[in-house]
Structure formats: structure tokens, C-alpha cells
Motif scaffolding. Structure first.
Motif: not given
Length: 241
Positions: A116, A119, A147, A149-151, A153
């Protein structure tokens, strides 16, 4: 095969954070050989301990895109629901949390649980009690928001322990990181927590040992919707932990 794997782990090259300590031990050996033999023995013991403590073995994450792996080696002491550190700016909602306690005998290199983008990174000063104690939530810590890769967190928190006084983090906000990649180290005893997405079902339990970068903590792709009731997740360690 397990024996050879253990030998390779013990003889692994040290993390760069240990080089000053190893150099100090070597200096003591040289001084001891010149001035006093007992000083050389202290240098030998210090050097060997630091080579062992700062060892940085390679790890092989499972070849599954849905596997979230342990961020550290050690003993799992908590599987509960907790609010992630407020300094990360994440919603103040209890999330599934897995806490891993690292003794001085464990590998202390921290690893990314799942691919990911970083952030936010937030460092907070605090106390230095035993990282296995309940009060250690107030210890000095370094928190990362990741975050996936699938969105979804997650949060990873490096927590200083009773004798730990230095948390090192080698990643930066905006970095895209791979599953199992090294991202830092905590010197001399500590704890590493990972906060999972809402509703994630942990696949590990209190008292289990984790191997950083390899032990699967959860299956993110198979996560059910909603946060499980607190009663479904043990909140206190068994006697003896």
C-alpha cells in the motif's frame, strides 16, 4: 530444513542501526587486548550480543495478494478492539488490533503487513514502561497510516519498551511499499501493533508466536462487513503473559 532456516536467521547480517554498537564492542576488544584482558571479554560479549540482537534475516511473504502478515517477530499479547492513535487522523472508531511483544531475543526489524501507500507518519513522546503491560499504550511511539492497494486503511504502531529508547522508521509519507518490506527497527525490547480494517477477522490468537513478514494475521479480501462484537475477540491475555 527448519534447523538450517534457524541457523541462517541467527547468522544473518546486522541491520545498519546496530553498526555503532558493534563497532563499540570491537573497540573494547582492541582496548582490552592492549590494556586489560577483562575489558576484551566485555567487548566480545557486547559484540556477539549486538550481532544477534540486530540480525536482519530475509523473509518470504506468502504468495497471496489477500494476506496481511505480521509486522514483527514476537509473542501475540493482544487481539482486541481499540481506537487507533489519534495523531494519525483516522476515525475514532474501535478497530481490530493485534499487538506483538518483542523480547530482546526476537528479531527487531519491522515489516510492512500489506502492500500500500504510506499516508501519514506521526511520532509521539511518552513513557517507557514494559511494552507488554497495559499502561504501555502511553509509551513513546511511532505510528503509520497505510492505505492498502484495495483502498482499505490500516495502522502500524512501533512502541518503545522498558529499555528501548530509539525508534527508527525508514519510510516516508507517500512511499508505496510492498508486503514484507522492511520499514524500521526498535532498539532493545518493544511492541508493534497493527490495526486492521473494520470487520476484519484475525486469524491468530493470544499466546501465538509471529514471524515478521511471514505469519498471516488476517485475510483482507475475505473480510466480512461490519465490526465484530467485542465479546468475539479476547481482550485480556491468558495468565502468565
Amino acid at each position: 530444513m527448519d534447523i538450517f532456516h534457524s541457523i541462517r536467521s541467527v547468522l544473518a547480517p546486522p541491520h545498519r542501526a546496530g553498526l555503532p554498537f558493534i563497532a563499540g564492542g570491537l573497540v573494547l576488544i582492541v582496548l582490552g587486548l592492549i590494556f586489560a584482558g577483562w575489558l576484551a571479554w566485555i567487548g566480545v560479549i557486547l559484540t556477539l550480543f549486538c550481532l544477534y540482537f540486530f540480525r536482519d534475516p530475509d523473509r518470504v511473504p506468502p504468495p497471496r495478494a489477500d494476506a496481511l502478515v505480521a509486522p514483527a517477530d514476537g509473542l501475540i499479547t493482544r487481539v482486541d478492539l481499540a481506537i487507533p492513535p489519534p495523531e494519525l487522523g483516522l476515525p475514532a472508531t474501535p478497530l481490530p488490533r493485534i499487538a506483538i511483544f518483542l523480547s530482546v531475543l526476537d528479531v527487531h526489524v519491522n515489516r510492512i503487513p500489506m502492500a500500500g501507500t504510506i499516508t501519514r507518519i506521526a511520532y509521539r513522546h511518552g513513557t517507557f514502561v514494559n511494552a507488554a503491560d497495559k499502561d504501555s499504550d502511553n509509551n513513546e511511539r511511532n505510528a503509520l497510516a497505510l492505505r492498502l492497494d484495495n483502498g482499505a486503511e490500516i495502522a502500524i504502531v512501533q512502541i518503545a519498551g522498558l529499555i528501548a529508547r530509539r525508534i527508527l522508521c525508514d519510510v516516508h509519507e507517500g512511499d508505496h511499499v510492498a508486503t514484507g518490506a522492511r520499514f524500521g527497527i526498535i532498539r532493545f525490547g518493544s511492541r508493534t501493533d497493527v490495526y486492521l480494517p473494520p470487520g476484519t477477522l484475525p486469524l491468530v490468537t493470544i499466546g501465538q508466536r509471529a514471524i515478521g513478514g511471514e505469519t498471516v494475521l488476517a485475510n483482507i479480501a475475505a473480510t466480512p462487513f461490519g465490526i465484530p462484537p467485542a465479546a468475539d475477540i479476547p481482550t485480556t491475555p491468558p495468565p502468565g503473559l
